[in-house]
Design a protein around this motif. Structure first.
Motif, PDB file in Angstrom:
ATOM      1  N   TYR A  13       0.839  -1.197   0.000  1.00  0.00           N
ATOM      2  CA  TYR A  13       0.000   0.000   0.000  1.00  0.00           C
ATOM      3  C   TYR A  13       0.884   1.261   0.000  1.00  0.00           C
ATOM      4  CZ  TYR A  13      -3.542   3.341   1.344  1.00  0.00           C
ATOM      5  OH  TYR A  13      -4.371   4.420   1.371  1.00  0.00           O
ATOM      6  N   GLY A  14       1.928   1.242   0.832  1.00  0.00           N
ATOM      7  CA  GLY A  14       2.802   2.417   0.955  1.00  0.00           C
ATOM      8  C   GLY A  14       3.432   2.794  -0.369  1.00  0.00           C
ATOM      9  N   GLY A  15       3.803   1.797  -1.149  1.00  0.00           N
ATOM     10  CA  GLY A  15       4.444   2.062  -2.441  1.00  0.00           C
ATOM     11  C   GLY A  15       3.539   2.845  -3.369  1.00  0.00           C
ATOM     12  N   SER A  16       2.233   2.546  -3.328  1.00  0.00           N
ATOM     13  CA  SER A  16       1.328   3.246  -4.243  1.00  0.00           C
ATOM     14  C   SER A  16       1.072   4.691  -3.793  1.00  0.00           C
ATOM     15  CB  SER A  16       0.002   2.489  -4.359  1.00  0.00           C
ATOM     16  OG  SER A  16      -0.636   2.446  -3.113  1.00  0.00           O
ATOM     17  N   THR A  17       1.101   4.946  -2.491  1.00  0.00           N
ATOM     18  CA  THR A  17       0.852   6.302  -1.988  1.00  0.00           C
ATOM     19  C   THR A  17       1.887   7.282  -2.528  1.00  0.00           C
ATOM     20  OG1 THR A  17      -0.082   5.371   0.027  1.00  0.00           O
ATOM     21  CG2 THR A  17       0.594   7.685   0.113  1.00  0.00           C
ATOM     22  N   THR A  18       3.161   6.905  -2.400  1.00  0.00           N
ATOM     23  CA  THR A  18       4.199   7.824  -2.869  1.00  0.00           C
ATOM     24  C   THR A  18       4.273   7.852  -4.397  1.00  0.00           C
ATOM     25  OG1 THR A  18       5.751   6.038  -2.475  1.00  0.00           O
ATOM     26  CG2 THR A  18       5.649   7.772  -0.825  1.00  0.00           C
ATOM     27  N   ALA A  19       3.844   6.753  -5.023  1.00  0.00           N
ATOM     28  CA  ALA A  19       3.808   6.762  -6.500  1.00  0.00           C
ATOM     29  C   ALA A  19       2.819   7.823  -6.977  1.00  0.00           C
ATOM     30  CB  ALA A  19       3.403   5.387  -7.020  1.00  0.00           C
ATOM     31  N   ILE A  20       1.670   7.898  -6.331  1.00  0.00           N
ATOM     32  CA  ILE A  20       0.637   8.848  -6.747  1.00  0.00           C
ATOM     33  C   ILE A  20       1.003  10.277  -6.343  1.00  0.00           C
ATOM     34  CG2 ILE A  20      -1.761   9.550  -6.311  1.00  0.00           C
ATOM     35  CD1 ILE A  20      -2.390   6.496  -6.035  1.00  0.00           C
ATOM     36  N   LEU A  21       1.466  10.451  -5.114  1.00  0.00           N
ATOM     37  CA  LEU A  21       1.696  11.818  -4.626  1.00  0.00           C
ATOM     38  C   LEU A  21       3.011  12.418  -5.086  1.00  0.00           C
ATOM     39  CD1 LEU A  21       0.464  11.719  -0.933  1.00  0.00           C
ATOM     40  CD2 LEU A  21      -0.662  12.722  -2.911  1.00  0.00           C
ATOM     41  N   LEU A  22       4.041  11.588  -5.175  1.00  0.00           N
ATOM     42  CA  LEU A  22       5.384  12.138  -5.396  1.00  0.00           C
ATOM     43  C   LEU A  22       6.037  11.646  -6.680  1.00  0.00           C
ATOM     44  CD1 LEU A  22       6.635  11.458  -1.761  1.00  0.00           C
ATOM     45  CD2 LEU A  22       5.626  13.554  -2.603  1.00  0.00           C
ATOM     46  N   ASN A  23       5.329  10.771  -7.404  1.00  0.00           N
ATOM     47  CA  ASN A  23       5.917  10.139  -8.586  1.00  0.00           C
ATOM     48  C   ASN A  23       7.153   9.324  -8.214  1.00  0.00           C
ATOM     49  OD1 ASN A  23       5.897   9.489 -11.284  1.00  0.00           O
ATOM     50  ND2 ASN A  23       7.112  11.249 -11.927  1.00  0.00           N
ATOM     51  N   ILE A  24       7.179   8.833  -6.955  1.00  0.00           N
ATOM     52  CA  ILE A  24       8.279   7.984  -6.492  1.00  0.00           C
ATOM     53  C   ILE A  24       7.666   6.644  -6.120  1.00  0.00           C
ATOM     54  CG2 ILE A  24      10.121   7.694  -4.785  1.00  0.00           C
ATOM     55  CD1 ILE A  24       9.893  10.714  -4.234  1.00  0.00           C
ATOM     56  N   PRO A  25       7.705   5.656  -7.016  1.00  0.00           N
ATOM     57  CA  PRO A  25       7.146   4.358  -6.646  1.00  0.00           C
ATOM     58  C   PRO A  25       7.985   3.738  -5.531  1.00  0.00           C
ATOM     59  CG  PRO A  25       7.591   4.507  -9.006  1.00  0.00           C
ATOM     60  CD  PRO A  25       8.281   5.667  -8.357  1.00  0.00           C
ATOM     61  N   GLY A  26       7.356   3.407  -4.405  1.00  0.00           N
ATOM     62  CA  GLY A  26       8.097   2.809  -3.291  1.00  0.00           C
ATOM     63  C   GLY A  26       8.627   1.433  -3.664  1.00  0.00           C
ATOM     64  N   GLU A  27       8.022   0.792  -4.650  1.00  0.00           N
ATOM     65  CA  GLU A  27       8.473  -0.523  -5.102  1.00  0.00           C
ATOM     66  C   GLU A  27       8.067  -0.716  -6.559  1.00  0.00           C
ATOM     67  OE1 GLU A  27       5.780  -3.123  -4.834  1.00  0.00           O
ATOM     68  OE2 GLU A  27       4.310  -1.860  -3.850  1.00  0.00           O
ATOM     69  N   VAL A  28       8.583  -1.787  -7.184  1.00  0.00           N
ATOM     70  CA  VAL A  28       8.441  -1.927  -8.637  1.00  0.00           C
ATOM     71  C   VAL A  28       6.980  -2.028  -9.080  1.00  0.00           C
ATOM     72  CG1 VAL A  28       9.273  -3.190 -10.643  1.00  0.00           C
ATOM     73  CG2 VAL A  28      10.574  -3.225  -8.556  1.00  0.00           C
ATOM     74  N   SER A  29       6.153  -2.722  -8.273  1.00  0.00           N
ATOM     75  CA  SER A  29       4.770  -2.919  -8.718  1.00  0.00           C
ATOM     76  C   SER A  29       3.979  -1.614  -8.721  1.00  0.00           C
ATOM     77  CB  SER A  29       4.076  -3.974  -7.861  1.00  0.00           C
ATOM     78  OG  SER A  29       4.067  -3.574  -6.517  1.00  0.00           O
ATOM     79  N   SER A  30       4.526  -0.545  -8.141  1.00  0.00           N
ATOM     80  CA  SER A  30       3.823   0.743  -8.148  1.00  0.00           C
ATOM     81  C   SER A  30       4.252   1.636  -9.313  1.00  0.00           C
ATOM     82  CB  SER A  30       4.076   1.482  -6.834  1.00  0.00           C
ATOM     83  OG  SER A  30       3.619   0.735  -5.769  1.00  0.00           O
ATOM     84  N   VAL A  31       5.160   1.133 -10.130  1.00  0.00           N
ATOM     85  CA  VAL A  31       5.639   1.967 -11.244  1.00  0.00           C
ATOM     86  C   VAL A  31       4.477   2.343 -12.160  1.00  0.00           C
ATOM     87  CG1 VAL A  31       7.062   1.940 -13.336  1.00  0.00           C
ATOM     88  CG2 VAL A  31       7.999   1.120 -11.196  1.00  0.00           C
TER      89      VAL A  31
END
Lengths: 163, 500
Positions: free
Chosen positions: B73-91
């Motif tokens: 879940y954490g990976g998707s939050t930063t992917a959406i807000l910061l364009n920084i995927p916390g992990e590969v599946s959030s790219v």
């Protein structure tokens, strides 16, 4: 446009040679140890176990040799490597620092080495004033001790200082 | 019906206050680590493993599972807000999620990601509740040849999907198998490759190695990293519009189907499921040109897919003892540390434990949905904490964690050595996942091979004369053949598998 792909043997880079040398060394060690142990036992099941390891080691050495010769030791992007490797010197210094920390952690105790490690590592990784690093080190050491030792009841080496 | 009652019993057991607390702590800590760039679920579980060491076994596994889906879940939050995927599946989530943020629609993107993740996770747990025991019951009839075949399938699939170069995957899997052979022989108890080092008698500890590979090496690889430019706009209203729900909901359903089906296959990581789901969404869209410009389906589909895939991975892990990814390998190693042997007997001999853990997954998914949306701002701030602050703390936790597993400094040195090894692998583009699976599956493979040959008096045809074993081995051969052909086709086009 049609692209024709051909496979040729590469001359390994220095890294490739190092990897190959390490793999062959591991192979020799595994074979030597397994042969010695197999000769020393009468248990056929134990001999099978040693043969299994020799087969795995041989397959590893052969595949690694082919891989390095056909593909090179390589340098390529992998999952999670978005930001690129850390500068080599910083990374090496950090590894040395962790090693030093591990030695001090087991001989001196937890708090002092942790505070010093965190402060020095923070300074090493990025720009931060020394006084702030020191404060951060102390706070981080006390906080991790509270969480892991006092909170979670984890037993860590006491060292000569006892804390 | 019996499974339904077991499931309800598991939920009731997991609703005990202490288990709720463990699930909550796990989910929050997992999210905390998951939002940090570069640290995915495997890293989160490896780094936070020591914290669970003091919990009772059931609580520890509940917390570790919480850490896992919290990190996803954490990976998707930063992917959406910061364009920084916390992990590969959030790219894939970052592609359209960040565009939605730039358009002032971060709120609906986050809400839709959370809702579809929750729904996919819940569907995944329901299917796990029914499929897990059924597979476990069928697997009770499996003998050594069948287990060997399953191990071979798992390894070949992982090797095939590990990266652009097949040879490297094979080498890494063999290295893992060799390392797994150190210590006592699993059949005869003879010592192998011990070299009079007492700490090697029990072999290398898989958790210490994974702390090195996924914890220490991630920090060492990231120390020189700077954060990308951060967008600091408004979240917009949180609740999605009606058409967001319709389009996102449909994408979520498709993503769940894609993710769950793929998640059952060994080697098919959550990241692959999210990439394929994104591709499916583009193909079925009436206006595919919207993708990359803030299409909500591009957020909902992949998020559902990676959560469903993660849940599906629990099925082979719990019912067969076969991990399908680095994270399930780590959880399998954790089960061993806590005295459980994953496999068919888990559902009968440790039924209370198994159903409580499954029950906690329902509750944990709900917790993430309810708690994390209000904490979105906090997670975004956590992601901005520089590595000079987080890095040293993570390294301290890794050292403590490696020590705490068996109370041996030897494991700290092992973790550090594998941290350096992990950096080298990453630098030279060698895959780590086949190595980890080789390490974890090594004893199972060796036992299956040697016991089978013992049963058949050395006749290798035992593997192809038993129908299940022969079918699974044929599947392994087909997987390898398809992968080789696929790579050859890509090579003719002049592109590598990774680029594709």
């Amino acid at each position: 446009m049609r692209v024709t792909v051909t496979r040729t043997l590469n001359r390994p880079s220095r890294a490739g040679w190092a990897v190959l040398a390490a793999a062959w060394l591991v192979g020799v060690v595994v074979v030597t140890d397994s042969v010695r142990a197999a000769r020393a036992t009468d248990d056929p099941s134990a001999v099978d176990g040693h043969i299994y390891l020799v087969v795995v080691a041989a397959a590893l050495v052969v595949m690694l040799t082919l891989s390095v010769l056909l593909e090179g030791a390589g340098r390529g992007p992998v999952e999670g490597d978005r930001t690129g490797p850390a500068p080599v010197l910083t990374g090496a210094a950090l590894v040395g620092l962790v090693a030093g920390y591990a030695i001090c952690f087991s001989t001196i105790g937890f708090l002092l080495p942790t505070a010093v490690f965190v402060a020095v590592a923070a300074r090493l990784i990025g720009p931060m004033p020394w006084w702030l690093c020191a404060v951060f080190g102390v706070v981080a050491a006390v906080a991790t001790r509270l969480v892991f030792v006092d909170g979670a009841g984890m037993v860590l080496p006491r060292g000569v200082l006892g804390w | 019906m019996a499974q339904f009652l077991d499931m309800l019993g598991g939920i009731a057991a997991a609703a005990k206050p202490e288990y709720l607390l463990y699930a909550l702590i796990g989910a929050l800590l997992g999210t905390l680590v998951g939002v940090l760039p570069g640290l995915g679920p495997a890293s989160a579980v490896a780094i936070l493993f020591p914290l669970t060491a003091v919990l009772p076994p059931t609580g520890a596994i509940i917390a570790l599972a919480g850490i896992w889906y919290g990190a996803m879940y954490g990976g998707s939050t930063t992917a959406i807000l910061l364009n920084i995927p916390g992990e590969v599946s959030s790219v894939t989530t970052a592609i359209d999620g960040y565009q939605m943020t730039r358009q002032g629609r971060a709120g609906p993107a986050l809400a839709m990601a959370a809702i579809t993740s929750f729904l996919a996770g819940t569907v995944g747990v329901v299917l796990l509740s029914f499929a897990g025991p059924a597979i476990a019951t069928a697997a009770l009839r499996f003998g050594p040849p069948e287990y060997l075949a399953l191990t071979v399938l798992s390894l070949t699939a992982v090797i095939s999907l590990a990266g652009p170069k097949l040879g490297r995957g094979i080498v890494m899997a063999l290295a893992g198998l060799l390392l797994a052979g150190v210590g006592f022989d699993p059949i005869s108890s003879a010592q192998r490759l011990v070299f009079d080092v007492p700490q090697l008698l029990g072999g290398f500890d898989a958790v210490a190695i994974m702390i090195g590979l996924f914890g220490i090496s991630e920090v060492l690889s990231s120390v020189g990293a700077g954060l990308a430019k951060i967008y600091s706009g408004r979240l917009g209203r949180l609740w999605p519009r009606r058409d967001d729900f319709v389009r996102g909901g449909k994408a979520g359903i498709r993503g769940t189907a894609v993710g769950f089906a793929l998640g059952l296959l060994p080697g098919m990581q959550a990241s692959v499921a999210s990439f394929l789901s994104y591709d499916v969404e583009k193909r079925v869209a009436k206006r595919p040109e919207r993708f990359g410009k803030g299409a909500i389906e591009g957020v909902a589909g992949p998020e559902a897919a990676n959560n469903a895939a993660a849940m599906a991975g629990f099925i082979p892990m719990l019912s067969l003892g076969i991990p399908t990814s680095a994270t399930t390998a780590l959880l399998l190693a954790a089960l061993v540390v806590y005295g459980f042997q994953a496999g068919p007997l888990l559902f009968t001999q440790h039924a209370d434990f198994t159903w409580t853990v499954i029950g906690s997954m329902y509750i944990g998914n709900l917790m993430l949905l309810v708690l994390n949306l209000p904490l979105v701002g906090l997670w975004a701030r956590v992601a901005r904490i520089p590595y000079r602050v987080m890095g040293p703390v993570i390294l301290v936790i890794c050292v403590i964690g490696a020590y705490a597993i068996r109370g041996q400094m030897f494991d700290v040195w092992v973790a550090l050595a594998f941290g350096v090894f992990g950096v080298a692998l990453k630098h030279f583009g060698w895959p780590t996942i086949p190595f980890v699976l080789g390490l974890v599956l090594g004893p199972l493979l060796e036992r299956g091979l040697r016991q089978s040959l013992s049963i058949s008096a050395g006749d290798w045809s035992i593997f192809v004369t038993r129908p299940i074993s022969a079918t699974v081995l044929a599947l392994a051969a087909a997987t390898t053949a398809v992968t080789v052909l696929w790579r050859r086709r890509l090579s003719r086009k002049g592109i590598t598998a990774l680029e594709e």
